[in-house]
Design a protein around this motif. Structure first.
Motif, mmCIF file in Angstrom:
data_model
loop_
_atom_site.group_PDB
_atom_site.id
_atom_site.type_symbol
_atom_site.label_atom_id
_atom_site.label_comp_id
_atom_site.label_asym_id
_atom_site.label_seq_id
_atom_site.Cartn_x
_atom_site.Cartn_y
_atom_site.Cartn_z
ATOM 1 N N ARG A 1 38.499 17.480 -21.498
ATOM 2 C CA ARG A 1 39.150 18.744 -21.881
ATOM 3 C C ARG A 1 40.023 18.542 -23.113
ATOM 4 N NH1 ARG A 1 40.480 18.883 -16.169
ATOM 5 N NH2 ARG A 1 38.823 20.014 -15.117
ATOM 6 N N ALA A 2 40.827 17.495 -23.101
ATOM 7 C CA ALA A 2 41.700 17.214 -24.238
ATOM 8 C C ALA A 2 40.884 16.870 -25.480
ATOM 9 C CB ALA A 2 42.659 16.071 -23.894
ATOM 10 N N LEU A 3 39.775 16.161 -25.294
ATOM 11 C CA LEU A 3 38.916 15.811 -26.418
ATOM 12 C C LEU A 3 38.368 17.066 -27.090
ATOM 13 C CD1 LEU A 3 37.344 13.709 -28.115
ATOM 14 C CD2 LEU A 3 35.537 13.844 -26.372
ATOM 15 N N ALA A 4 37.913 18.027 -26.297
ATOM 16 C CA ALA A 4 37.372 19.266 -26.858
ATOM 17 C C ALA A 4 38.419 19.984 -27.705
ATOM 18 C CB ALA A 4 36.875 20.175 -25.743
ATOM 19 N N ILE A 5 39.650 20.028 -27.228
ATOM 20 C CA ILE A 5 40.730 20.664 -27.985
ATOM 21 C C ILE A 5 41.015 19.892 -29.263
ATOM 22 C CG2 ILE A 5 43.206 21.197 -27.935
ATOM 23 C CD1 ILE A 5 42.790 21.745 -24.884
ATOM 24 N N GLU A 6 41.059 18.567 -29.168
ATOM 25 C CA GLU A 6 41.345 17.725 -30.336
ATOM 26 C C GLU A 6 40.235 17.821 -31.385
ATOM 27 O OE1 GLU A 6 42.626 13.136 -31.403
ATOM 28 O OE2 GLU A 6 42.540 13.785 -29.312
ATOM 29 N N VAL A 7 38.989 17.834 -30.955
ATOM 30 C CA VAL A 7 37.869 17.961 -31.890
ATOM 31 C C VAL A 7 37.946 19.303 -32.611
ATOM 32 C CG1 VAL A 7 35.355 18.205 -32.080
ATOM 33 C CG2 VAL A 7 36.324 16.367 -30.708
ATOM 34 N N GLY A 8 38.169 20.371 -31.860
ATOM 35 C CA GLY A 8 38.274 21.693 -32.474
ATOM 36 C C GLY A 8 39.390 21.769 -33.485
ATOM 37 N N GLY A 9 40.548 21.211 -33.152
ATOM 38 C CA GLY A 9 41.672 21.203 -34.081
ATOM 39 C C GLY A 9 41.382 20.409 -35.334
ATOM 40 N N ALA A 10 40.757 19.253 -35.166
ATOM 41 C CA ALA A 10 40.417 18.420 -36.329
ATOM 42 C C ALA A 10 39.455 19.151 -37.247
ATOM 43 C CB ALA A 10 39.809 17.093 -35.865
ATOM 44 N N LEU A 11 38.442 19.785 -36.679
ATOM 45 C CA LEU A 11 37.472 20.497 -37.509
ATOM 46 C C LEU A 11 38.111 21.691 -38.213
ATOM 47 C CD1 LEU A 11 34.326 20.380 -35.213
ATOM 48 C CD2 LEU A 11 34.874 18.910 -37.159
ATOM 49 N N ASP A 12 38.981 22.403 -37.510
ATOM 50 C CA ASP A 12 39.668 23.546 -38.125
ATOM 51 C C ASP A 12 40.513 23.120 -39.314
ATOM 52 O OD1 ASP A 12 38.548 25.343 -36.366
ATOM 53 O OD2 ASP A 12 40.333 25.492 -35.081
ATOM 54 N N LEU A 13 41.073 21.911 -39.253
ATOM 55 C CA LEU A 13 41.932 21.411 -40.334
ATOM 56 C C LEU A 13 41.166 20.608 -41.377
ATOM 57 C CD1 LEU A 13 44.997 20.300 -38.180
ATOM 58 C CD2 LEU A 13 44.814 22.335 -39.627
ATOM 59 N N GLY A 14 39.850 20.482 -41.193
ATOM 60 C CA GLY A 14 39.045 19.734 -42.149
ATOM 61 C C GLY A 14 39.191 18.233 -42.026
ATOM 62 N N ARG A 15 39.608 17.770 -40.865
ATOM 63 C CA ARG A 15 39.788 16.334 -40.628
ATOM 64 C C ARG A 15 38.619 15.776 -39.834
ATOM 65 N NH1 ARG A 15 46.123 16.600 -38.941
ATOM 66 N NH2 ARG A 15 46.893 17.106 -41.025
ATOM 67 N N HIS A 16 38.556 14.450 -39.776
ATOM 68 C CA HIS A 16 37.516 13.785 -38.996
ATOM 69 C C HIS A 16 37.860 13.873 -37.513
ATOM 70 C CE1 HIS A 16 35.435 12.151 -42.442
ATOM 71 N NE2 HIS A 16 36.607 11.793 -42.938
ATOM 72 N N PRO A 17 36.883 14.139 -36.667
ATOM 73 C CA PRO A 17 37.138 14.160 -35.222
ATOM 74 C C PRO A 17 37.362 12.750 -34.695
ATOM 75 C CG PRO A 17 34.835 14.599 -35.683
ATOM 76 C CD PRO A 17 35.523 14.517 -36.997
ATOM 77 N N PRO A 18 37.932 12.633 -33.505
ATOM 78 C CA PRO A 18 38.201 11.306 -32.940
ATOM 79 C C PRO A 18 36.917 10.558 -32.604
ATOM 80 C CG PRO A 18 38.697 13.019 -31.343
ATOM 81 C CD PRO A 18 38.370 13.707 -32.624
#
Length: 73
Positions: free
Chosen positions: A14-31
């Motif tokens: 669950r936390a990974l899904a939130i972190e991936v979405g946030g990273a993509l929204d900010l143009g960063r690399h996902p974990p």
């Protein structure tokens, strides 16, 4: 998989899904470590647990998919 580990793995996903979405929204690399050259497949370990996850980013659907979850017992 023991119940406590199952709960930890589910919470991590669950936390990974939130972190991936946030990273993509900010143009960063996902974990995680990239597994391909196009930024779709990644792998990572659940910290402190004997679990490795491979996930895929489905950008158009705005979701992640977990085709591989390995639990070392």
């Amino acid at each position: 998989m023991p119940a406590d580990l199952r709960g930890k793995a589910a919470n991590f996903l669950r936390a990974l899904a939130i972190e991936v979405g946030g990273a993509l929204d900010l143009g960063r690399h996902p974990p995680g470590d990239p597994m391909d050259g196009v930024g779709v497949r990644y792998s990572l370990e659940v910290p402190g647990e004997p679990v490795i996850i491979e996930y895929m980013i489905m950008r158009d659907a705005k979701e992640i998919r977990v085709p591989v979850l390995v639990w070392f017992c």
